[in-house]
Design a protein around this motif. Structure first.
Motif, PDB file in Angstrom:
ATOM      1  N   GLY B 342       0.945  -0.576   0.170  1.00 14.08           N
ATOM      2  CA  GLY B 342       0.412  -0.137   0.015  1.00 14.08           C
ATOM      3  C   GLY B 342       0.760   1.053   0.174  1.00 14.08           C
ATOM      4  O   GLY B 342       0.428   2.356  -0.522  1.00 14.08           O
ATOM      5  N   GLN B 343       2.193   1.300   0.331  1.00 12.46           N
ATOM      6  CA  GLN B 343       3.352   2.472   0.511  1.00 12.46           C
ATOM      7  C   GLN B 343       3.323   2.509  -1.779  1.00 12.46           C
ATOM      8  O   GLN B 343       3.104   1.286  -2.193  1.00 12.46           O
ATOM      9  CB  GLN B 343       4.203   2.218   1.398  1.00 12.46           C
ATOM     10  N   THR B 344       3.955   3.665  -1.520  1.00 14.62           N
ATOM     11  CA  THR B 344       5.134   3.907  -3.199  1.00 14.62           C
ATOM     12  C   THR B 344       6.116   3.193  -2.851  1.00 14.62           C
ATOM     13  O   THR B 344       7.172   3.260  -1.818  1.00 14.62           O
ATOM     14  CB  THR B 344       5.376   5.233  -2.835  1.00 14.62           C
ATOM     15  N   PRO B 345       6.301   2.111  -4.036  1.00 12.58           N
ATOM     16  CA  PRO B 345       7.599   1.673  -4.530  1.00 12.58           C
ATOM     17  C   PRO B 345       8.616   2.922  -4.421  1.00 12.58           C
ATOM     18  O   PRO B 345       8.545   3.751  -4.587  1.00 12.58           O
ATOM     19  CB  PRO B 345       8.068   1.238  -5.764  1.00 12.58           C
ATOM     20  N   GLY B 346       9.838   2.056  -3.567  1.00 19.10           N
ATOM     21  CA  GLY B 346      11.051   3.133  -4.066  1.00 19.10           C
ATOM     22  C   GLY B 346      11.354   4.053  -2.558  1.00 19.10           C
ATOM     23  O   GLY B 346      12.129   5.647  -2.441  1.00 19.10           O
ATOM     24  N   ASP B 347       9.796   4.690  -1.823  1.00 19.52           N
ATOM     25  CA  ASP B 347      10.562   5.425  -0.818  1.00 19.52           C
ATOM     26  C   ASP B 347      10.340   5.787   0.589  1.00 19.52           C
ATOM     27  O   ASP B 347       9.740   4.472   0.924  1.00 19.52           O
ATOM     28  CB  ASP B 347       8.540   6.520  -0.554  1.00 19.52           C
ATOM     29  N   ALA B 348      11.156   6.798   0.605  1.00 19.80           N
ATOM     30  CA  ALA B 348      11.702   6.876   2.411  1.00 19.80           C
ATOM     31  C   ALA B 348      11.370   7.560   3.113  1.00 19.80           C
ATOM     32  O   ALA B 348      11.849   8.885   2.829  1.00 19.80           O
ATOM     33  CB  ALA B 348      13.379   6.065   2.314  1.00 19.80           C
ATOM     34  N   THR B 349      10.814   7.503   4.059  1.00 22.23           N
ATOM     35  CA  THR B 349      11.029   8.467   4.835  1.00 22.23           C
ATOM     36  C   THR B 349      12.384   9.249   5.237  1.00 22.23           C
ATOM     37  O   THR B 349      13.244   8.354   5.740  1.00 22.23           O
ATOM     38  CB  THR B 349       9.644   8.797   6.219  1.00 22.23           C
ATOM     39  N   SER B 350      12.113  10.122   6.361  1.00 24.33           N
ATOM     40  CA  SER B 350      13.215  10.890   6.206  1.00 24.33           C
ATOM     41  C   SER B 350      13.960  10.036   8.539  1.00 24.33           C
ATOM     42  O   SER B 350      14.687  10.027   8.404  1.00 24.33           O
ATOM     43  CB  SER B 350      13.320  12.589   6.981  1.00 24.33           C
ATOM     44  N   GLU B 351      13.152   9.853   8.430  1.00 22.55           N
ATOM     45  CA  GLU B 351      12.782   8.888   9.705  1.00 22.55           C
ATOM     46  C   GLU B 351      13.289   7.623   9.487  1.00 22.55           C
ATOM     47  O   GLU B 351      13.976   7.030  10.226  1.00 22.55           O
ATOM     48  CB  GLU B 351      11.720   8.967  10.779  1.00 22.55           C
TER      49      GLU B 351
END
Lengths: 101, 554
Positions: B342-351
């Motif tokens: 359900g999340q965006t492939p390849g995205d990482a939050t700063s945390e």
């Protein structure tokens, strides 16, 4: 035979922020599609685009986009332009973020 | 890891200072957009659909913990608290203001990162196997050579205005985890007797005209690499077409001239380039290699991990999916999935970036890798530490155990961000991942690579997905074409189009029909989708998609 002209608005991106902007009838740039000047005459549309092209110190890449008249003002026709009025679909970022605040 | 020399530091800082001046001149009206555009592109700055986008190179996919932390800082200070890792081992920030970009570039330079040649018709970021320096099956670490190529290609005066962009990938193993056959030049480190050299492939590329690279040299001695690369690129620079953007990549040069003609032209050029290299490049390479010396691996009894496996089912599942064999038997390569359902492939939050940096520092000798499959790798983790690493990943929402499964999808940004896109990619990936989790079929389907591109340029590598999805604009409506049977590894293949496309809300049911047919038809659970496809051919899958006799309609 030339194609029949369909109504347009002038849109671009803000030079500094990159945000999507629309040319209004009062020669300002609005962040809101419905505040764009609705252009039903091809010759006037071309003139308004020329005017936008002359404002390279404010905006980047102005072009004419298809529009139709809605209850609040011009509405986008193509899905790409509809996305530009909101922002991405995976996060509430962009214009939709501001309307959420 | 490689540390910048004084020359590198001065080069990068000088470029930032230049760009700062260019931005100032753009804002004060001295430069028109037409004049400014090539300058910003040379520094990785695009104008996308909703905002500017800054593409930062992660050379050969290697990051230090400090660099990852700096990316997190940039995401928080100048963006919206996240970054997007791409199929070419770059990170993209989606919301920078033009006025902030010089400061961002300076912040990148503070940790020896840059955005140089991440756009434009130049030699782009050199990508490498994301398991480089760690993989058990590796002949040699390809990263020193990748760094040498980065130095050679950066600001190379002859190659700043090539007919088109030029992409190089390198692997040090026979297993191709770097998609070298889909690059303008693909390099594979090979061994002949005691001698190390390169198999050189040329003319691969996806996009409008997908082609697999062909071998131009099956064994190039190590010392000849740069003169030979220079001969290829110089030959392409002259032979490559400049009359038609769609025919300007070296794959078309190869297609139109044939491998024999191209090889002869390159070899002739090589006679000129080779004497020009005095051997100083090999001295540099020796210096670079010393900097890529493996860390001092600590000996640690893996017994605590083996014991934890027996009692912790979550750890067991994760270990079976997300670990790969390390050259040190008491270590493992950890793939951290950025593909939570359900999340965006390849995205990482700063945390998440900070958690990964911390883990790398505490358990991974300070090293991280970014894969072209849009995941993050901890390349060296002692097996004894795996329970702790897994527990901390769980807490950070980074323990998704889906590497190699259906939901480990490659997706380009598509029309949610990209100005070139013709349809959205990300929501299709999100829907596929959650749907197959919800109906409980993901585990049963097993190994599967789905790759999604939002336009013909194929950043999402759809042609080499076992199932590829290409988003198009058909008369003002999003429409998705499905390709079947692609493969991005050493057994590379270009997928074939299944038939007419599907509307946005028809894609998930269409993929489900393909996969239910696979589950019906596979010989047993050990036969993967791609193996079944190769055995059966496309016909039964087309029938599943379109029905009997329907597949040639429309």
């Amino acid at each position: 035979m030339s194609r029949k002209f369909t109504p347009k608005i002038v849109t671009a991106n803000d030079l500094r922020a990159g945000d999507v902007v629309y040319l209004t009838a009062s020669d300002d740039w609005s962040r809101h599609h419905h505040e764009a000047e609705f252009l039903e005459d091809e010759a006037i549309a071309e003139l308004r685009l020329l005017r936008a092209l002359g404002q390279g110190d404010i905006v980047v890449g102005p072009y004419l986009a298809e529009a139709r008249q809605g209850t609040q003002g011009p509405e986008p026709v193509h899905f790409r332009e509809a996305f530009r009025t909101r922002g991405p679909s995976n996060y509430a970022h962009g214009k939709q973020e501001a309307t959420n605040v | 890891m490689y540390k910048y020399s004084d020359f590198d530091t001065a080069t990068v800082r000088a470029r930032v200072a230049q760009f700062r001046g260019q931005v100032e001149r753009r804002l004060n009206g001295s430069l028109t957009e037409e004049e400014f555009r090539p300058l910003r592109l040379m520094n990785g700055l695009y104008l996308q659909l909703h905002a500017y986008m800054l593409r930062v190179a992660i050379p050969y996919g290697t990051l230090s913990a400090a660099q990852m932390r700096q990316l997190a800082y940039i995401a928080d200070r100048w963006d919206k608290g996240f970054g997007h890792f791409t199929t070419r081992q770059n990170i993209q920030f989606n919301w920078p203001r033009l006025t902030d970009v010089p400061d961002i570039l300076d912040a990148l330079a503070d940790t020896q990162l840059h955005a140089i040649q991440t756009s434009g018709n130049t030699i782009r970021n050199v990508t490498a196997d994301h398991f480089a320096g760690a993989a058990a099956d590796e002949i040699a670490d390809p990263r020193p050579v990748a760094e040498l190529i980065r130095q050679w290609s950066t600001d190379h005066p002859e190659f700043q205005f090539l007919p088109r962009k030029f992409k190089i990938a390198i692997t040090g193993a026979a297993a191709d985890r770097a998609v070298i056959r889909a690059h303008d030049i693909g390099l594979q480190i090979v061994q002949r007797g005691d001698e190390i050299g390169f198999a050189v492939l040329v003319g691969g590329g996806l996009g409008r005209t997908p082609m697999l690279g062909q071998v131009i040299r099956d064994f190039l001695p190590k010392a000849d690499l740069l003169p030979y690369l220079e001969a290829i690129v110089a030959t392409y620079n002259l032979m490559g077409r400049r009359d038609n953007k769609f025919k300007a990549r070296i794959k078309i040069t190869l297609f139109e001239n044939g491998i024999e003609t191209l090889r002869a032209a390159v070899e002739e050029e090589f006679l000129r380039t080779r004497p020009a290299f005095s051997g100083v490049d090999q001295d540099w390479l020796a210096g670079i290699e010393a900097q890529f010396a493996p860390p001092a691996f600590r000996a640690a009894d893996p017994a605590p991990f083996e014991a934890a496996l027996k009692v912790d089912p979550l750890l067991r599942t994760w270990a079976s999916r997300n670990l790969a064999a390390h050259k040190q038997p008491d270590h493992a390569i950890v793939t951290v999935s950025l593909k939570e359902h359900g999340q965006t492939p390849g995205d990482a939050t700063s945390e998440q970036m900070r958690v990964l940096a911390d883990l790398a520092e505490r358990y991974g000798y300070g090293e991280l890798r970014i894969s072209h499959e849009q995941n993050v790798i901890l390349p060296h983790v002692a097996r004894a530490d795996l329970p702790q690493v897994h527990a901390e990943l769980l807490r950070a929402g980074l323990a998704t155990a889906n590497v190699g499964l259906l939901s480990d999808i490659i997706a380009c940004p598509g029309m949610d961000y990209c100005a070139l896109a013709t349809a959205r990619s990300i929501p299709i990936a999100q829907q596929l991942a959650t749907h197959f989790r919800d109906i409980g079929l993901e585990e049963e389907i097993g190994q599967l690579k789905i790759k999604i591109s939002g336009c013909i340029n194929a950043c999402g590598h759809h042609h080499v997905g076992h199932i590829g999805i290409l988003g198009l604009d058909r008369a003002g409506v999003e429409n998705y074409q499905i390709t079947l049977g692609g493969d991005g590894t050493e057994t590379a293949a270009i997928g074939e189009r299944a038939g007419p496309g599907f509307a946005y809300d028809e894609v998930v049911p269409a993929i489900e029909r393909i996969l239910r047919a696979y589950l019906e038809l596979r010989s047993d659970a050990s036969e993967s989708f791609i193996a079944a496809f190769r055995r059966l051919g496309p016909a039964p899958f087309k029938t599943a998609l379109y029905g009997e006799g329907q597949r040639d309609a429309a």
